[in-house]
Scaffold this active site. Structure first.
Site, PDB file in Angstrom:
ATOM      1  N   HIS A  62       0.848  -1.193   0.000  1.00  0.00           N
ATOM      2  CA  HIS A  62       0.000   0.000   0.000  1.00  0.00           C
ATOM      3  C   HIS A  62       0.886   1.247   0.000  1.00  0.00           C
ATOM      4  CE1 HIS A  62      -4.034  -1.774   1.039  1.00  0.00           C
ATOM      5  NE2 HIS A  62      -3.241  -2.772   1.357  1.00  0.00           N
ATOM      6  N   HIS A  84      -5.764   1.742   7.488  1.00  0.00           N
ATOM      7  CA  HIS A  84      -6.632   0.750   8.121  1.00  0.00           C
ATOM      8  C   HIS A  84      -6.710   0.974   9.626  1.00  0.00           C
ATOM      9  CE1 HIS A  84      -5.228  -1.140   4.373  1.00  0.00           C
ATOM     10  NE2 HIS A  84      -6.382  -1.765   4.361  1.00  0.00           N
ATOM     11  N   GLU A  87      -4.062  -0.582  11.917  1.00  0.00           N
ATOM     12  CA  GLU A  87      -2.718  -0.001  12.019  1.00  0.00           C
ATOM     13  C   GLU A  87      -2.550   0.785  13.316  1.00  0.00           C
ATOM     14  OE1 GLU A  87      -1.090   1.496   8.087  1.00  0.00           O
ATOM     15  OE2 GLU A  87      -3.153   1.072   7.530  1.00  0.00           O
ATOM     16  N   HIS A 248      -1.394 -13.236   3.603  1.00  0.00           N
ATOM     17  CA  HIS A 248      -1.485 -11.941   2.923  1.00  0.00           C
ATOM     18  C   HIS A 248      -0.981 -12.085   1.491  1.00  0.00           C
ATOM     19  CE1 HIS A 248      -1.568  -7.647   2.279  1.00  0.00           C
ATOM     20  NE2 HIS A 248      -0.289  -7.631   1.991  1.00  0.00           N
TER      21      HIS A 248
END
Ligand code: HPA
Length: 275
Positions: A62, A84, A87, A248
Protein backbone atom coordinates in the site's frame (compact mmCIF):
# COMPACT_ATOMS: atom_id res chain seq x y z
CA UNK A 1 -16.22 23.03 15.66
CA UNK A 2 -14.32 19.96 16.95
CA UNK A 3 -10.58 19.34 16.98
CA UNK A 4 -10.98 16.78 14.23
CA UNK A 5 -12.58 19.38 12.00
CA UNK A 6 -9.75 21.84 12.53
CA UNK A 7 -7.25 19.14 11.57
CA UNK A 8 -9.28 18.47 8.44
CA UNK A 9 -9.24 22.17 7.57
CA UNK A 10 -5.47 22.31 7.98
CA UNK A 11 -4.96 19.26 5.75
CA UNK A 12 -7.33 20.77 3.24
CA UNK A 13 -5.44 24.04 3.03
CA UNK A 14 -2.11 22.29 2.71
CA UNK A 15 -3.45 20.24 -0.26
CA UNK A 16 -5.13 23.21 -1.92
CA UNK A 17 -1.90 25.18 -1.82
CA UNK A 18 -0.09 22.35 -3.54
CA UNK A 19 -2.46 21.52 -6.34
CA UNK A 20 -5.49 23.41 -7.61
CA UNK A 21 -7.42 20.37 -8.83
CA UNK A 22 -11.16 19.95 -8.34
CA UNK A 23 -11.97 16.23 -8.46
CA UNK A 24 -15.50 15.05 -9.18
CA UNK A 25 -14.81 11.53 -8.02
CA UNK A 26 -12.68 10.01 -5.29
CA UNK A 27 -11.33 6.52 -5.95
CA UNK A 28 -9.84 4.31 -3.28
CA UNK A 29 -7.44 1.77 -4.68
CA UNK A 30 -7.55 -1.50 -2.79
CA UNK A 31 -5.23 -4.49 -3.10
CA UNK A 32 -4.75 -5.40 -6.74
CA UNK A 33 -5.31 -1.85 -7.96
CA UNK A 34 -2.17 -0.52 -6.30
CA UNK A 35 -0.58 0.54 -9.60
CA UNK A 36 -3.85 1.63 -11.24
CA UNK A 37 -2.89 5.32 -11.25
CA UNK A 38 0.09 4.61 -13.47
CA UNK A 39 -2.29 3.96 -16.38
CA UNK A 40 -3.15 7.65 -16.64
CA UNK A 41 -1.20 10.86 -17.18
CA UNK A 42 -0.67 11.96 -13.60
CA UNK A 43 -1.42 15.66 -13.14
CA UNK A 44 -0.27 15.87 -9.56
CA UNK A 45 0.48 13.84 -6.48
CA UNK A 46 0.71 14.42 -2.77
CA UNK A 47 2.49 11.81 -0.64
CA UNK A 48 0.62 11.41 2.65
CA UNK A 49 3.73 12.07 4.69
CA UNK A 50 3.88 15.57 3.26
CA UNK A 51 0.46 16.45 4.69
CA UNK A 52 0.89 17.56 8.29
CA UNK A 53 -0.94 15.34 10.78
CA UNK A 54 -2.03 12.90 8.09
CA UNK A 55 -2.06 9.15 8.84
CA UNK A 56 0.50 7.19 6.82
CA UNK A 57 -0.27 3.64 5.66
CA UNK A 58 2.12 1.00 6.97
CA UNK A 59 0.90 -2.07 5.05
CA UNK A 60 3.29 -3.65 2.52
CA UNK A 61 1.86 -3.20 -0.98
CA UNK A 62 0.00 0.00 0.00
CA UNK A 63 1.78 3.12 -1.22
CA UNK A 64 0.65 6.27 0.47
CA UNK A 65 -0.23 9.15 -1.80
CA UNK A 66 -3.05 11.05 -3.45
CA UNK A 67 -2.85 10.98 -7.23
CA UNK A 68 -4.73 13.44 -9.44
CA UNK A 69 -5.64 12.49 -12.98
CA UNK A 70 -8.43 12.54 -15.53
CA UNK A 71 -10.06 9.22 -16.28
CA UNK A 72 -11.58 10.02 -19.67
CA UNK A 73 -13.15 13.42 -19.03
CA UNK A 74 -13.61 12.85 -15.30
CA UNK A 75 -11.29 14.62 -12.85
CA UNK A 76 -10.40 12.04 -10.22
CA UNK A 77 -8.46 11.99 -6.98
CA UNK A 78 -7.11 8.52 -6.24
CA UNK A 79 -6.00 7.25 -2.90
CA UNK A 80 -3.08 4.96 -3.52
CA UNK A 81 -2.84 3.16 -0.20
CA UNK A 82 -5.56 3.53 2.37
CA UNK A 83 -5.30 3.70 6.12
CA UNK A 84 -6.63 0.75 8.12
CA UNK A 85 -8.04 0.78 11.63
CA UNK A 86 -5.79 -2.17 12.58
CA UNK A 87 -2.72 0.00 12.02
CA UNK A 88 -3.59 1.65 15.30
CA UNK A 89 -4.96 4.99 14.12
CA UNK A 90 -8.09 6.37 15.74
CA UNK A 91 -11.15 6.00 13.51
CA UNK A 92 -11.20 9.77 13.06
CA UNK A 93 -7.82 9.55 11.32
CA UNK A 94 -8.76 6.46 9.31
CA UNK A 95 -11.55 8.39 7.57
CA UNK A 96 -9.70 11.73 7.40
CA UNK A 97 -8.65 11.07 3.78
CA UNK A 98 -12.30 10.48 2.79
CA UNK A 99 -13.34 13.75 4.38
CA UNK A 100 -10.45 15.52 2.75
CA UNK A 101 -11.33 14.25 -0.73
CA UNK A 102 -14.92 15.39 -0.16
CA UNK A 103 -13.60 18.83 0.82
CA UNK A 104 -11.51 18.89 -2.37
CA UNK A 105 -14.82 18.68 -4.22
CA UNK A 106 -15.44 14.97 -4.86
CA UNK A 107 -19.14 14.16 -4.89
CA UNK A 108 -18.82 10.50 -5.73
CA UNK A 109 -16.81 7.93 -3.77
CA UNK A 110 -15.74 4.74 -5.53
CA UNK A 111 -14.49 2.18 -3.01
CA UNK A 112 -12.48 -0.88 -3.94
CA UNK A 113 -10.93 -3.57 -1.80
CA UNK A 114 -9.86 -7.18 -1.61
CA UNK A 115 -12.13 -9.29 0.53
CA UNK A 116 -12.70 -12.84 1.62
CA UNK A 117 -15.74 -14.57 0.14
CA UNK A 118 -18.21 -15.67 2.80
CA UNK A 119 -20.96 -16.67 0.39
CA UNK A 120 -20.44 -20.28 -0.74
CA UNK A 121 -21.46 -19.37 -4.28
CA UNK A 122 -18.42 -17.11 -4.67
CA UNK A 123 -15.01 -18.09 -6.00
CA UNK A 124 -11.58 -16.53 -5.67
CA UNK A 125 -11.21 -14.00 -8.47
CA UNK A 126 -14.87 -12.95 -8.47
CA UNK A 127 -15.96 -9.32 -8.23
CA UNK A 128 -18.73 -8.32 -5.87
CA UNK A 129 -20.60 -5.05 -6.07
CA UNK A 130 -21.34 -3.92 -2.52
CA UNK A 131 -25.06 -3.31 -2.02
CA UNK A 132 -25.04 -2.90 1.77
CA UNK A 133 -22.68 -3.29 4.67
CA UNK A 134 -22.25 -4.26 8.31
CA UNK A 135 -19.87 -2.00 10.22
CA UNK A 136 -21.05 -2.87 13.74
CA UNK A 137 -17.78 -4.62 14.65
CA UNK A 138 -15.67 -1.48 14.30
CA UNK A 139 -16.24 1.85 16.04
CA UNK A 140 -18.26 4.37 14.07
CA UNK A 141 -16.09 7.18 12.70
CA UNK A 142 -18.89 9.51 13.78
CA UNK A 143 -18.36 8.90 17.52
CA UNK A 144 -17.44 12.09 19.33
CA UNK A 145 -18.64 15.65 18.94
CA UNK A 146 -20.48 16.03 15.65
CA UNK A 147 -19.19 18.61 13.21
CA UNK A 148 -22.35 20.03 11.66
CA UNK A 149 -20.12 21.28 8.83
CA UNK A 150 -19.66 17.64 7.84
CA UNK A 151 -23.15 16.27 8.34
CA UNK A 152 -25.98 15.57 10.77
CA UNK A 153 -25.59 13.96 14.21
CA UNK A 154 -27.80 10.97 13.34
CA UNK A 155 -27.38 10.32 9.62
CA UNK A 156 -29.64 7.88 7.81
CA UNK A 157 -27.85 4.78 6.50
CA UNK A 158 -30.76 3.08 4.72
CA UNK A 159 -29.12 3.31 1.28
CA UNK A 160 -25.38 3.86 1.64
CA UNK A 161 -24.57 2.48 -1.82
CA UNK A 162 -26.28 4.61 -4.45
CA UNK A 163 -28.86 2.81 -6.56
CA UNK A 164 -28.10 4.73 -9.75
CA UNK A 165 -24.38 4.02 -9.44
CA UNK A 166 -25.17 0.35 -8.84
CA UNK A 167 -27.08 0.35 -12.12
CA UNK A 168 -24.08 1.86 -13.89
CA UNK A 169 -21.75 -0.80 -12.47
CA UNK A 170 -24.17 -3.59 -13.45
CA UNK A 171 -24.49 -2.29 -17.02
CA UNK A 172 -20.76 -1.71 -17.40
CA UNK A 173 -19.86 -5.20 -16.16
CA UNK A 174 -22.42 -6.68 -18.51
CA UNK A 175 -21.03 -4.75 -21.49
CA UNK A 176 -17.53 -5.95 -20.66
CA UNK A 177 -18.66 -9.54 -20.19
CA UNK A 178 -17.55 -9.52 -16.55
CA UNK A 179 -19.62 -11.41 -14.01
CA UNK A 180 -20.49 -9.05 -11.18
CA UNK A 181 -21.74 -10.63 -7.98
CA UNK A 182 -23.66 -8.54 -5.49
CA UNK A 183 -23.78 -8.63 -1.75
CA UNK A 184 -23.20 -7.28 1.72
CA UNK A 185 -19.72 -6.44 2.96
CA UNK A 186 -18.83 -6.85 6.62
CA UNK A 187 -15.87 -5.08 8.17
CA UNK A 188 -13.99 -6.68 11.05
CA UNK A 189 -10.99 -5.01 12.65
CA UNK A 190 -8.27 -7.44 11.52
CA UNK A 191 -5.33 -7.61 11.22
CA UNK A 192 -5.69 -11.31 11.92
CA UNK A 193 -7.82 -13.22 9.48
CA UNK A 194 -11.01 -14.69 10.89
CA UNK A 195 -11.50 -18.06 12.51
CA UNK A 196 -13.85 -20.54 10.83
CA UNK A 197 -16.57 -19.74 13.38
CA UNK A 198 -16.16 -16.00 12.88
CA UNK A 199 -16.72 -16.56 9.19
CA UNK A 200 -19.78 -18.67 10.01
CA UNK A 201 -20.99 -15.80 12.19
CA UNK A 202 -20.55 -13.36 9.29
CA UNK A 203 -22.60 -15.65 7.06
CA UNK A 204 -25.38 -15.98 9.65
CA UNK A 205 -25.45 -12.18 9.91
CA UNK A 206 -26.06 -11.97 6.18
CA UNK A 207 -22.61 -10.99 4.92
CA UNK A 208 -21.30 -12.16 1.57
CA UNK A 209 -17.75 -10.82 1.87
CA UNK A 210 -15.49 -9.95 4.78
CA UNK A 211 -12.67 -7.44 4.96
CA UNK A 212 -10.78 -4.99 7.12
CA UNK A 213 -11.64 -1.64 5.51
CA UNK A 214 -14.25 0.19 3.46
CA UNK A 215 -17.38 0.14 5.66
CA UNK A 216 -16.09 2.83 8.03
CA UNK A 217 -15.11 4.93 5.00
CA UNK A 218 -18.60 4.56 3.56
CA UNK A 219 -20.15 5.66 6.87
CA UNK A 220 -18.03 8.83 6.92
CA UNK A 221 -18.76 9.53 3.24
CA UNK A 222 -22.49 8.96 3.64
CA UNK A 223 -22.46 11.34 6.62
CA UNK A 224 -21.07 13.98 4.25
CA UNK A 225 -23.68 13.25 1.60
CA UNK A 226 -21.43 11.59 -0.96
CA UNK A 227 -22.80 9.23 -3.59
CA UNK A 228 -21.07 5.92 -2.95
CA UNK A 229 -20.37 2.73 -4.85
CA UNK A 230 -18.00 -0.13 -4.13
CA UNK A 231 -16.54 -3.30 -5.57
CA UNK A 232 -14.79 -6.07 -3.67
CA UNK A 233 -12.33 -8.30 -5.41
CA UNK A 234 -12.90 -11.70 -3.81
CA UNK A 235 -9.27 -12.68 -3.41
CA UNK A 236 -9.96 -15.86 -1.46
CA UNK A 237 -12.72 -17.82 0.17
CA UNK A 238 -12.77 -16.91 3.85
CA UNK A 239 -11.27 -19.08 6.55
CA UNK A 240 -12.78 -22.51 7.04
CA UNK A 241 -14.36 -22.65 3.59
CA UNK A 242 -11.36 -24.42 2.08
CA UNK A 243 -8.62 -26.57 3.57
CA UNK A 244 -5.87 -23.98 3.04
CA UNK A 245 -4.65 -21.53 5.66
CA UNK A 246 -4.76 -17.87 4.55
CA UNK A 247 -1.83 -15.59 3.92
CA UNK A 248 -1.49 -11.94 2.92
CA UNK A 249 0.65 -13.11 0.02
CA UNK A 250 -2.13 -15.35 -1.32
CA UNK A 251 -4.60 -12.47 -1.05
CA UNK A 252 -2.22 -10.14 -2.88
CA UNK A 253 -1.41 -12.65 -5.61
CA UNK A 254 -5.07 -13.46 -6.30
CA UNK A 255 -5.93 -9.77 -6.42
CA UNK A 256 -3.01 -9.13 -8.79
CA UNK A 257 -4.14 -11.95 -11.09
CA UNK A 258 -7.54 -10.38 -11.81
CA UNK A 259 -6.24 -6.81 -11.66
CA UNK A 260 -6.41 -6.22 -15.44
CA UNK A 261 -10.14 -7.02 -15.46
CA UNK A 262 -10.70 -5.00 -12.30
CA UNK A 263 -8.94 -2.01 -13.91
CA UNK A 264 -11.17 -2.14 -16.98
CA UNK A 265 -14.32 -2.44 -14.90
CA UNK A 266 -13.36 0.55 -12.75
CA UNK A 267 -12.22 2.73 -15.66
CA UNK A 268 -15.29 2.06 -17.81
CA UNK A 269 -17.66 2.49 -14.87
CA UNK A 270 -16.21 5.87 -13.92
CA UNK A 271 -16.62 7.16 -17.46
CA UNK A 272 -20.15 5.80 -17.69
CA UNK A 273 -21.13 7.51 -14.43
CA UNK A 274 -20.55 10.96 -15.91
CA UNK A 275 -21.71 10.30 -19.45
N1 HPA B 1 -10.68 -11.81 5.56
C1 HPA B 1 -10.55 -10.50 5.86
N2 HPA B 1 -10.03 -9.63 5.04
C2 HPA B 1 -9.62 -10.05 3.83
C3 HPA B 1 -9.73 -11.41 3.46
C4 HPA B 1 -10.29 -12.33 4.38
O1 HPA B 1 -10.42 -13.53 4.12
N3 HPA B 1 -9.22 -11.50 2.20
C5 HPA B 1 -8.84 -10.26 1.83
N4 HPA B 1 -9.08 -9.37 2.82
Amino acid sequence: MGQGYEKLQRCCESCRNRIPFAPKLALILGSGLGDYAENFPIEGEIPYQEIEGFPVSTVPGHRGRFVFAHIGQVPVVMMQGRVHYYEGYPMDDVVLPIRLMRKMGAEVLFLTNAAGGVNYEFQAGDFMMITDQISSFVPSPLIGPNSEELGPRFPDMSQIYDRDLQEVLRDTAKNLGITLREGTYIQLTGPNFETPHEVKMCRILGADAVGMSTACEAVAANHMGMKICGISCISNLACGMTEQPLSHQEVQEAADRVAPLFRRLVTESIQAMFR
